[in-house]
Scaffold this active site. Structure first.
Site, short mmCIF file in Angstrom:
data_model
loop_
_atom_site.label_atom_id
_atom_site.label_comp_id
_atom_site.label_asym_id
_atom_site.label_seq_id
_atom_site.Cartn_x
_atom_site.Cartn_y
_atom_site.Cartn_z
N HIS A 232 7.58 -6.95 -1.50
CA HIS A 232 7.15 -6.32 -0.24
C HIS A 232 8.03 -6.81 0.92
O HIS A 232 7.75 -6.51 2.08
CB HIS A 232 5.71 -6.70 0.10
N ARG B 74 -7.57 3.37 -5.41
CA ARG B 74 -8.68 3.85 -4.58
C ARG B 74 -8.77 5.37 -4.64
O ARG B 74 -9.52 5.93 -5.41
CB ARG B 74 -8.47 3.32 -3.15
N LYS C 172 0.79 -1.24 0.00
CA LYS C 172 0.00 0.00 0.00
C LYS C 172 0.82 1.29 0.00
O LYS C 172 0.34 2.35 0.36
CB LYS C 172 -1.02 0.03 1.16
N GLY D 277 2.26 2.40 -2.84
CA GLY D 277 2.28 2.94 -4.20
C GLY D 277 3.05 2.04 -5.15
O GLY D 277 3.54 2.49 -6.19
N ARG E 193 6.10 5.23 2.14
CA ARG E 193 4.96 6.15 2.23
C ARG E 193 4.69 6.42 3.71
O ARG E 193 4.99 5.56 4.56
CB ARG E 193 3.73 5.49 1.58
N TRP F 154 1.95 2.05 -8.76
CA TRP F 154 2.30 3.33 -9.40
C TRP F 154 3.75 3.29 -9.90
O TRP F 154 4.05 3.57 -11.06
CB TRP F 154 2.11 4.43 -8.35
N TYR G 229 6.46 8.31 -1.51
CA TYR G 229 5.20 8.48 -2.24
C TYR G 229 4.87 9.97 -2.31
O TYR G 229 4.47 10.49 -3.35
CB TYR G 229 4.11 7.72 -1.46
S1 PPS Z 1 -0.34 -3.16 -3.23
O1 PPS Z 1 -1.64 -3.86 -3.29
O2 PPS Z 1 0.32 -3.39 -1.95
O3 PPS Z 1 0.52 -3.46 -4.34
O4 PPS Z 1 -0.76 -1.60 -3.27
P1 PPS Z 1 0.17 -0.40 -3.71
O5 PPS Z 1 0.14 -0.27 -5.17
O6 PPS Z 1 1.50 -0.51 -3.03
O7 PPS Z 1 -0.53 0.85 -3.04
C1 PPS Z 1 -1.84 1.22 -3.35
C2 PPS Z 1 -1.99 2.69 -3.05
O8 PPS Z 1 -1.32 3.47 -4.05
C3 PPS Z 1 -2.26 4.33 -4.68
N1 PPS Z 1 -1.89 4.57 -6.07
C4 PPS Z 1 -1.49 5.75 -6.56
N2 PPS Z 1 -1.29 6.95 -5.97
C5 PPS Z 1 -0.88 7.97 -6.77
N3 PPS Z 1 -0.70 7.87 -8.09
C6 PPS Z 1 -0.88 6.69 -8.73
N4 PPS Z 1 -0.70 6.60 -10.03
C7 PPS Z 1 -1.29 5.56 -7.94
N5 PPS Z 1 -1.57 4.28 -8.24
C8 PPS Z 1 -1.93 3.68 -7.09
C9 PPS Z 1 -3.56 3.58 -4.53
O9 PPS Z 1 -4.67 4.38 -4.79
C10 PPS Z 1 -3.45 3.11 -3.09
O10 PPS Z 1 -3.57 4.18 -2.15
P2 PPS Z 1 -4.97 4.62 -1.51
O11 PPS Z 1 -4.60 5.62 -0.46
O12 PPS Z 1 -5.63 3.41 -0.95
O13 PPS Z 1 -5.76 5.26 -2.62
#
Ligand code: PPS
Length: 313
Positions: free
Chosen positions: A128, A269, A66, A68, A150, A71, A213
């Protein structure tokens, strides 16, 4: 490419289907004192991972859940594609981004590492895991690692919603219950504060670059530029803008059904900073502030997180 994208979404769909047959208390197993989801990880795969032979030109993204990960995966895959002179279009289609193997190093069957030996360089991997649980060849061969962190309050908030959005992890009736588990080392992939303390021991190594992040959110173009420079990838101004555009939250969320199947909305999300303010109680703020202060605040990585800016203001 159609096949590889399908392999990714099939994998997630299969894990979710398997999880739906299990009781809540059967969803996780413990390995070396850390909990992992049974539907995607196994002790056999962890054992096999120990002898995984990393290559010096592998590209590794390390991030606690979680933070990022998806991303940065998008950004790194695009940068690799550019370094290989592949053409990117304005919209992220998910095509170039998904390799044949599920990119999470510790996720999959034990035979996966044999198959990975046949993959062409550069191989892109995500993990992770804490550094002490990674195969030693990664450090021996000085593989470049991008470490993404983050702020812990947004990590916990995002994790809570994720647990309730995907069946592979135990769901929670209340945020308070999740917070208690998060703070007492019962979250999948272990305690985030320990994760930060362990990775802090490595951040001065020349093959490791750390990014937060929040800094990427504040200035994506600068972040992408620095990442490209770290991996020795040259970018034109146009390519830089393209990578930034394709990795914007809006663009990734819009394409999430293509890239992440029916769970796209769960992975993408809100994508913002300080969503924790909507959920943390005063008491929970105090508890996390105290633990952060005791365990992480004094470290280099802790300072990089700018806790006062993102977790107190
Ligand atoms: S996982 O399932 O552990 O792989 O999740 P992970 O990708 O590490 O983290 C998910 C959170 O990253 C947000 N996210 C983004 N933020 C900004 N820009 C981009 N492009 C982006 N893509 C994914 C995603 O919405 C999750 O955060 P939250 O706060 O839940 O929205």
């Amino acid at each position: 490419m159609e096949n590889s994208r399908k392999a990714f979404t099939d994998f997630v769909d299969k894990a979710v289907a398997a999880a739906s047959l299990l009781n809540r208390d059967e969803l996780m197993f413990s390995y070396k004192g850390i909990l992992y989801p049974v539907t995607i990880c196994s002790p056999e795969a962890f054992k096999a991972l120990e002898s995984f032979e990393a290559r010096s030109d592998d590209v590794i993204l390390a991030a606690y859940p979680k933070s990022g990960t998806n991303w940065l995966s998008q950004i790194l895959n695009d940068l690799i594609a550019i370094s290989q002179k592949k053409t990117l279009t304005k919209e992220s289609s998910g095509d170039a981004e998904k390799p044949q193997e599920f990119p999470y190093l510790e996720v999959g069957d034990p035979e996966k590492y044999e198959r990975m030996m046949k993959l062409p360089s550069p191989r892109f991997m995500v993990t992770h895991l804490r550094p002490e649980n990674l195969p030693t060849s990664i450090f021996k061969n000085k593989v470049k690692i991008l470490l993404l962190v983050r702020n812990p309050k947004d990590v916990a908030t995002s994790f809570f919603h994720f647990c309730n959005g995907i069946a592979t992890l135990p769901s929670y009736e209340t945020w308070d219950d999740f917070f208690t588990d998060f703070m007492s080392k019962k979250a999948a992939w272990g305690c985030y504060f320990e994760y930060l303390s362990e990775w802090n021991k490595y951040i001065d190594k020349e093959n490791i670059m750390t990014i937060t992040y929040e800094e990427l959110k504040e200035n994506p173009a600068l972040g992408v530029k620095n990442i490209a420079a770290f991996f020795g990838i040259t970018l034109t101004e146009e390519e830089l803008q393209l990578v930034v555009e394709r990795s914007s939250f809006q663009s990734m969320k819009k394409n999430s059904e293509k890239t992440h199947g029916s769970f796209g909305n769960v992975f993408f999300r809100k994508g913002g900073v300080r969503d924790w303010k909507n959920i943390f109680s005063e008491d929970q703020n105090e508890k996390m502030d105290k633990v952060f202060e005791e365990q992480v605040a004094g470290t280099k990585l802790g300072k990089k997180l700018k806790y006062d800016v993102y977790c107190k203001a």
